[in-house]
Design a protein around this motif. Structure first.
Motif, PDB file in Angstrom:
ATOM      1  N   LEU A 403       6.687  -7.863  18.347  1.00  0.00           N
ATOM      2  CA  LEU A 403       7.748  -7.834  19.347  1.00  0.00           C
ATOM      3  C   LEU A 403       7.750  -9.119  20.151  1.00  0.00           C
ATOM      4  O   LEU A 403       6.759  -9.861  20.166  1.00  0.00           O
ATOM      5  N   LEU A 404       8.874  -9.393  20.793  1.00  0.00           N
ATOM      6  CA  LEU A 404       8.981 -10.483  21.746  1.00  0.00           C
ATOM      7  C   LEU A 404       8.673  -9.937  23.131  1.00  0.00           C
ATOM      8  O   LEU A 404       9.167  -8.875  23.513  1.00  0.00           O
ATOM      9  N   THR A 405       7.844 -10.658  23.886  1.00  0.00           N
ATOM     10  CA  THR A 405       7.637 -10.268  25.275  1.00  0.00           C
ATOM     11  C   THR A 405       8.830 -10.759  26.093  1.00  0.00           C
ATOM     12  O   THR A 405       9.775 -11.344  25.566  1.00  0.00           O
ATOM     13  N   GLN A 406       8.789 -10.511  27.385  1.00  0.00           N
ATOM     14  CA  GLN A 406       9.963 -10.767  28.211  1.00  0.00           C
ATOM     15  C   GLN A 406      10.259 -12.261  28.325  1.00  0.00           C
ATOM     16  O   GLN A 406       9.375 -13.073  28.561  1.00  0.00           O
ATOM     17  N   SER A 407      11.523 -12.595  28.148  1.00  0.00           N
ATOM     18  CA  SER A 407      11.967 -13.985  28.199  1.00  0.00           C
ATOM     19  C   SER A 407      12.378 -14.355  29.615  1.00  0.00           C
ATOM     20  O   SER A 407      13.175 -13.639  30.238  1.00  0.00           O
ATOM     21  N   PRO A 408      11.882 -15.476  30.159  1.00  0.00           N
ATOM     22  CA  PRO A 408      12.325 -15.898  31.498  1.00  0.00           C
ATOM     23  C   PRO A 408      13.790 -16.324  31.518  1.00  0.00           C
ATOM     24  O   PRO A 408      14.394 -16.409  32.581  1.00  0.00           O
ATOM     25  N   PHE A 409      14.370 -16.564  30.322  1.00  0.00           N
ATOM     26  CA  PHE A 409      15.771 -16.970  30.284  1.00  0.00           C
ATOM     27  C   PHE A 409      16.701 -15.824  30.676  1.00  0.00           C
ATOM     28  O   PHE A 409      17.767 -16.050  31.265  1.00  0.00           O
ATOM     29  N   LYS A 410      16.330 -14.582  30.372  1.00  0.00           N
ATOM     30  CA  LYS A 410      17.207 -13.442  30.654  1.00  0.00           C
ATOM     31  C   LYS A 410      17.443 -13.257  32.147  1.00  0.00           C
ATOM     32  O   LYS A 410      18.599 -13.156  32.591  1.00  0.00           O
ATOM     33  N   PRO A 411      16.382 -13.188  32.989  1.00  0.00           N
ATOM     34  CA  PRO A 411      16.657 -13.066  34.434  1.00  0.00           C
ATOM     35  C   PRO A 411      17.319 -14.316  35.000  1.00  0.00           C
ATOM     36  O   PRO A 411      18.112 -14.223  35.944  1.00  0.00           O
ATOM     37  N   TYR A 412      17.005 -15.489  34.411  1.00  0.00           N
ATOM     38  CA  TYR A 412      17.669 -16.708  34.881  1.00  0.00           C
ATOM     39  C   TYR A 412      19.167 -16.646  34.618  1.00  0.00           C
ATOM     40  O   TYR A 412      19.978 -16.922  35.512  1.00  0.00           O
ATOM     41  N   TYR A 413      19.545 -16.258  33.410  1.00  0.00           N
ATOM     42  CA  TYR A 413      20.963 -16.230  33.047  1.00  0.00           C
ATOM     43  C   TYR A 413      21.700 -15.170  33.862  1.00  0.00           C
ATOM     44  O   TYR A 413      22.840 -15.393  34.305  1.00  0.00           O
ATOM     45  N   MET A 457      12.291 -19.984  22.114  1.00  0.00           N
ATOM     46  CA  MET A 457      11.615 -21.159  22.673  1.00  0.00           C
ATOM     47  C   MET A 457      10.710 -20.802  23.843  1.00  0.00           C
ATOM     48  O   MET A 457       9.704 -21.474  24.081  1.00  0.00           O
ATOM     49  N   VAL A 458      11.052 -19.746  24.595  1.00  0.00           N
ATOM     50  CA  VAL A 458      10.334 -19.492  25.844  1.00  0.00           C
ATOM     51  C   VAL A 458       9.700 -18.109  25.916  1.00  0.00           C
ATOM     52  O   VAL A 458       8.979 -17.816  26.891  1.00  0.00           O
ATOM     53  N   ALA A 459       9.942 -17.238  24.930  1.00  0.00           N
ATOM     54  CA  ALA A 459       9.352 -15.885  24.948  1.00  0.00           C
ATOM     55  C   ALA A 459       8.344 -15.759  23.812  1.00  0.00           C
ATOM     56  O   ALA A 459       8.689 -15.979  22.649  1.00  0.00           O
TER      57      ALA A 459
END
Length: 554
Positions: A403-413, A457-459
């Motif tokens: 699985l992918l852990t939480q991406s910081p891009f999602k809360p940023y977007y 790239m970030v998760a």
């Protein structure tokens, strides 16, 4: 990867007018045998005396309606014993009334582990109460997990000796993350660096910024304090994040670092193992020194995860009186004999001189025991055998979850949309910010799936073992699904896809549900070593047989 304990089918029950029916339920560890008696038009529950009042059960028709599934007429199940409680150690559930409970404690998952005695299905998870559609049945933390390694090692004659040294530095195109909880530690500047690397340009300080960079939830790493800890030295930044000065492992907090040390003894041991794995598992035909262009391929994820689990068990063995008794690993499926079927480990030629290959983890076991841990011959280590390592790798292959852990891009977007959406998505400010964002990403315009590319790239992508989830059997028409936990890294949620009645088995799907029967069964046989006999597969098989017969008749 998603794991199984053998096949889990659902028995058919086509006759709605049967005068007699049997249903085995397991509620809170109590086995209840229901029988339909036509003479008194009621259902009788044969229960252990004094434990359950039979009057609390409804008539058969109402019971069937609530179950919503065929009753398990021919299935014989046994309740779990106390040893299965170790499977629940990392799992919990918070009910809707959690904040109003008097003790304010999280609850045990509403499941019971049962053993199916009538066939080779092994264990299964059964709901101990009614579970409505959409409910999170439970949340579970990974007992052991690893970030997937992308080792791009290209050895030549001049570098082969360096690769064999303990100071091997691997070229890793991986996401910076805490090596315990796998929370992403990537700053937004990674998006610019990734683009520069892709374009083959020389790295320079990024001149382009994302819009509203203060919305990015991860602050840049800035280690300026060195602290001594037992057997290592770590650097700490002002936000409490840590980095080992020896192996460069990152941790988001002191708590995560301490948990990692408790599990494995040292983060440096883990990194040394990662660096050696590619060479230890190279095929024999790749060992020719004249092969300058040879590439050391990334180790298989189950081998990495199984090796980590072996280190964890060694630590457990040393700190629990030289015993592995009662460990959860004994409760999940997978044996050393599965290694050949799954084609895991180092491929070597059979000793009979024929062209067939076989797979072994002997070099890896020798390295861990002799070179990495230096414990062979110093104590009774017969239990830490090659057979144990091979069984752990097989368990990782047959029970692992990726699985992918939480991406910081999602809360940023999401924050960016809230910040700039005051004029609507058609406003000039919104278009300007979106254009600035895609410029940083090296694109000309937004496109479908861009968020997934940024997440990569970030998760961090991880593979983990979840003991309780490993007890969920497979069905091609499941009543539950596995998904990454939305707020906590290295956790998964098991969510009900429809209403699940008390006493009904909770099943998930290990493979793509949209695949046809042939594709599903092929993948299940190859990855999980069983032939699916679930309700959907049986039904589609019968339809296929009827279609073939019709064509034959024509």
């Amino acid at each position: 990867m998603m794991m199984c304990n053998g096949d889990r089918g659902i028995d058919d029950d086509d006759d709605e007018d049967d005068s007699e029916a049997c249903l085995m339920e397991l509620l809170g560890g109590i086995t209840i045998h229901h029988e339909w008696r036509e003479e008194d038009n009621n259902i009788v529950a044969k229960v252990t005396p004094g434990l359950v009042d039979p009057s609390t059960y409804m008539d058969l028709k109402k019971a069937k309606r609530e179950l919503g599934r065929p009753t398990f007429r021919d299935t014989i199940r046994e309740p779990c014993d106390n040893n299965d409680e170790v499977l629940f150690q990392n799992a919990f559930v918070c009910s809707e009334s959690f904040t109003s409970t008097s003790n304010h404690k999280i609850q045990r998952p509403p499941l019971q582990i049962v053993h199916f005695k009538d066939n080779d299905r092994g264990n299964g998870s059964v709901a101990s109460r009614f579970l409505p559609k959409g409910q999170v049945i439970y949340t579970e933390r990974a007992a052991v997990a690893t970030q997937q390694l992308l080792l791009l090692l290209q050895p030549t004659k001049n570098s082969r000796e360096d690769l064999k040294s303990s100071n091997l530095t691997a070229i890793q195109d991986t996401v910076q993350a805490c090596q315990q909880c796998f929370r992403s530690l990537e700053h937004w500047t990674k998006l610019v660096r990734q683009q520069q690397t892709t374009d083959g340009q020389e790295f320079a300080q990024p001149s382009t910024s994302i819009p509203y960079p203060e919305l990015w939830p991860v602050l840049p790493l800035d280690f300026d304090i060195i602290q001594d800890v037992p057997n290592a030295a770590i650097r700490v930044d002002k936000y409490g994040r840590l980095q080992c000065t020896t192996c460069q492992s990152l941790f988001c907090s002191k708590s995560c670092h301490q948990q990692h040390v408790d599990q494995f003894g040292s983060c440096c041991l883990v990194q040394r193992l990662f660096h050696r794995l590619p060479l230890l598992l190279r095929d024999e035909h790749d060992n020719d020194d004249d092969d300058d262009e040879g590439v050391v391929t990334p180790p298989q994820s189950p081998v990495v995860l199984g090796s980590l689990l072996f280190l964890q068990l060694v630590r457990h063995y040393q700190t629990h009186g030289h015993s592995l008794q009662g460990h959860w690993i004994h409760r999940i499926c997978g044996t050393a004999s599965d290694l050949q079927k799954l084609e895991l480990g180092k491929r070597v030629q059979k000793q009979d001189g024929q062209s067939q290959w076989q797979y072994t983890l002997q070099p890896l076991h020798d390295y861990i025991m002799n070179d990495l841990l230096h414990i062979n011959g110093t104590q009774d280590t017969s239990i830490l055998s090659l057979d144990l390592l091979e069984s752990l790798v097989a368990k990782a292959a047959r029970n692992g979850v990726s699985l992918l852990t939480q991406s910081p891009f999602k809360p940023y977007y999401a924050g960016l949309l809230r910040k700039t959406n005051y004029g609507g998505r058609q406003s000039e400010a919104h278009h300007r910010n979106m254009q600035q964002l895609v410029t940083v990403l090296g694109q000309e315009s937004l496109y479908r799936g861009m968020d997934r590319d940024v997440d990569a790239m970030v998760a961090p992508e991880i593979t983990g073992l979840f003991p309780l989830t490993s007890q969920c059997n497979h069905s091609c028409e499941p009543n539950a699904q596995l998904q990454s936990q939305e707020f906590v890294d290295a956790h998964v949620d098991v969510v009900a896809l429809r209403d699940i009645a008390a006493g009904e088995e909770v099943c998930i799907s290990y493979v793509g549900r949209r695949n046809n029967r042939f594709q599903r069964r092929k993948e299940l046989r190859g990855r999980y070593l069983f032939d699916c006999q679930c309700e959907r597969c049986v039904k589609e098989g019968l339809e296929s047989s009827r279609g073939s017969s019709s064509i034959g008749d024509v």
